[in-house]
Scaffold this active site. Structure first.
Site, mmCIF file in Angstrom:
data_model
loop_
_atom_site.group_PDB
_atom_site.id
_atom_site.type_symbol
_atom_site.label_atom_id
_atom_site.label_comp_id
_atom_site.label_asym_id
_atom_site.label_seq_id
_atom_site.Cartn_x
_atom_site.Cartn_y
_atom_site.Cartn_z
ATOM 1 C CG ASN A 33 -2.556 -1.123 1.388
ATOM 2 O OD1 ASN A 33 -1.841 -2.082 0.437
ATOM 3 N ND2 ASN A 33 -2.419 -1.064 2.301
ATOM 4 C CG ASP B 66 -1.763 -8.791 -6.534
ATOM 5 O OD1 ASP B 66 -1.545 -7.805 -6.159
ATOM 6 O OD2 ASP B 66 -3.445 -9.124 -5.686
ATOM 7 C CG ASN C 114 -5.345 -0.702 -1.262
ATOM 8 O OD1 ASN C 114 -6.153 -0.108 -1.951
ATOM 9 N ND2 ASN C 114 -5.495 -1.140 -0.279
#
Length: 195
Positions: free
Chosen positions: A72, A97, A118
């Site tokens: 993140n 991913d 994120n």
């Protein structure tokens, strides 16, 4: 000799506890690429591990980078890497991913939003641009009502691990083809379903 340079960033979380998680598939692809070009990851002042080499003698130069930050917070290291190498975001390939793509499938695109990812959200915010190429590695949706965050922070299943080396090789092939032949040629190859 091809003077083109590409910054290729594999997203994931640092440390051995996360190394085999679905969320770290981007870093797994970079390990495959580093092996192919005979490069070793070394710590760099941009808060990332970096390996450099060419796709082939005289081919484009790949700067492979794995941020040392958590997923993140990927934006800071990516922005620092672009500045360090004097590269525009259009020379950035992010491997990550993707829940919305079935396992063992790839999708390639340039630009667009973060789609709830994120890591991408932080890169877009830190670089001020969404105009980079994404190699989206399908990990599929979680089964039943399992939260997506729990699913991506788990290792691949034993059945998935049998196929995973092929998926990582395909994603590495896609990065190399983007660098050599361009995004459109790579999309034609990797978006065509086998008959």
């Amino acid at each position: 000799m091809d003077d083109a340079q590409w910054l290729v960033v594999g997203l994931g979380n640092p440390g051995p506890d996360y190394a085999s998680n679905r969320h770290n598939v981007g870093q797994m692809v970079l390990a495959e690429l580093a092996h192919r070009i005979g490069a070793t990851f070394r710590s760099q002042k941009t808060n990332a591990m970096v390996a450099e080499g060419r796709t082939a003698p005289g081919g484009p130069r790949l700067i492979l980078a794995k941020p040392n930050s958590y997923m993140n917070l990927s934006g800071g290291p990516v922005a620092a890497l672009l500045k360090f190498y004097s590269l525009d975001p259009s020379r950035l390939i992010v491997v990550h991913d993707e829940l919305d793509i079935p396992f063992d499938r790839l999708r390639l695109k340039q630009g667009g939003g973060h789609g709830g990812h994120n890591g991408l959200r932080d890169i877009i915010a830190a670089t001020g641009s969404a105009d980079f190429i994404r190699v989206r590695v399908g990990v599929g949706r979680p089964p039943g009502r399992q939260p997506a965050a729990d699913f991506v922070l788990r290792d691949f299943s034993s059945e998935e691990r049998k196929v995973l080396p092929n998926l990582l090789a395909d994603a590495a092939d896609a990065v190399e083809q983007i660098a050599v032949d361009g995004l459109t040629a790579a999309q034609l190859r990797f978006h065509t379903e086998p008959v």
